[in-house]
Design a protein around this motif. Structure first.
Motif, PDB file in Angstrom:
ATOM      1  N   LYS A   2       8.229 -21.109  24.111  1.00 14.65           N
ATOM      2  CA  LYS A   2       8.797 -20.322  23.025  1.00 14.65           C
ATOM      3  C   LYS A   2       8.052 -20.596  21.719  1.00 14.65           C
ATOM      4  O   LYS A   2       7.779 -19.675  20.942  1.00 14.65           O
ATOM      5  N   ILE A   3       7.704 -21.846  21.492  1.00 25.50           N
ATOM      6  CA  ILE A   3       6.980 -22.230  20.271  1.00 25.50           C
ATOM      7  C   ILE A   3       5.609 -21.565  20.242  1.00 25.50           C
ATOM      8  O   ILE A   3       5.174 -21.070  19.203  1.00 25.50           O
ATOM      9  N   ARG A   5       4.731 -18.756  21.678  1.00 28.85           N
ATOM     10  CA  ARG A   5       4.922 -17.322  21.402  1.00 28.85           C
ATOM     11  C   ARG A   5       5.170 -17.081  19.915  1.00 28.85           C
ATOM     12  O   ARG A   5       4.636 -16.140  19.336  1.00 28.85           O
ATOM     13  N   GLU A   6       5.982 -17.927  19.310  1.00 31.03           N
ATOM     14  CA  GLU A   6       6.268 -17.785  17.880  1.00 31.03           C
ATOM     15  C   GLU A   6       5.002 -17.975  17.051  1.00 31.03           C
ATOM     16  O   GLU A   6       4.750 -17.224  16.109  1.00 31.03           O
ATOM     17  N   GLU A   7       4.206 -18.972  17.413  1.00 32.76           N
ATOM     18  CA  GLU A   7       2.955 -19.217  16.694  1.00 32.76           C
ATOM     19  C   GLU A   7       1.985 -18.054  16.876  1.00 32.76           C
ATOM     20  O   GLU A   7       1.317 -17.639  15.931  1.00 32.76           O
ATOM     21  N   LYS A   9       2.789 -14.980  17.420  1.00 35.34           N
ATOM     22  CA  LYS A   9       3.322 -13.864  16.639  1.00 35.34           C
ATOM     23  C   LYS A   9       2.957 -14.028  15.162  1.00 35.34           C
ATOM     24  O   LYS A   9       2.547 -13.080  14.500  1.00 35.34           O
ATOM     25  N   LYS A  10       3.072 -15.258  14.637  1.00 33.45           N
ATOM     26  CA  LYS A  10       2.702 -15.529  13.249  1.00 33.45           C
ATOM     27  C   LYS A  10       1.219 -15.264  13.020  1.00 33.45           C
ATOM     28  O   LYS A  10       0.830 -14.649  12.029  1.00 33.45           O
ATOM     29  N   SER A  12      -0.740 -13.344  14.767  1.00 27.96           N
ATOM     30  CA  SER A  12      -0.983 -11.912  14.893  1.00 27.96           C
ATOM     31  C   SER A  12      -0.645 -11.198  13.587  1.00 27.96           C
ATOM     32  O   SER A  12      -1.394 -10.330  13.131  1.00 27.96           O
ATOM     33  N   SER A  13       0.458 -11.578  12.971  1.00 28.07           N
ATOM     34  CA  SER A  13       0.850 -10.978  11.692  1.00 28.07           C
ATOM     35  C   SER A  13      -0.175 -11.281  10.611  1.00 28.07           C
ATOM     36  O   SER A  13      -0.534 -10.410   9.815  1.00 28.07           O
TER      37      SER A  13
END
Length: 59
Positions: A2-3, A5-7, A9-10, A12-13
């Motif tokens: 999960k961590i 994926r969150e990283e 996503k960050k 990618s943004s």
């Protein structure tokens, strides 16, 4: 997992923001370059000095 994926996503943004802010380079003709140079010189000669502009704006 999960961590990660969150990283991702960050990241990618951040990449999207960087891509949006990039200035596209464009080839210009010699004639266009000369016109830009002429405009630069004209602006230097006829432009408003910074100190005068600041005074007019009350800065």
């Amino acid at each position: 997992m999960k961590i990660i994926r969150e990283e991702l996503k960050k990241l990618s943004s951040k990449i999207e923001l960087l891509e949006a802010g990039m200035i596209q380079e464009e080839e210009i003709s010699e004639e266009e370059a000369k016109e830009l140079d002429r405009l630069v010189e004209e602006t230097k000669k006829n432009g408003i000095p910074w100190e005068k502009l600041k005074a007019e704006l009350g800065l």
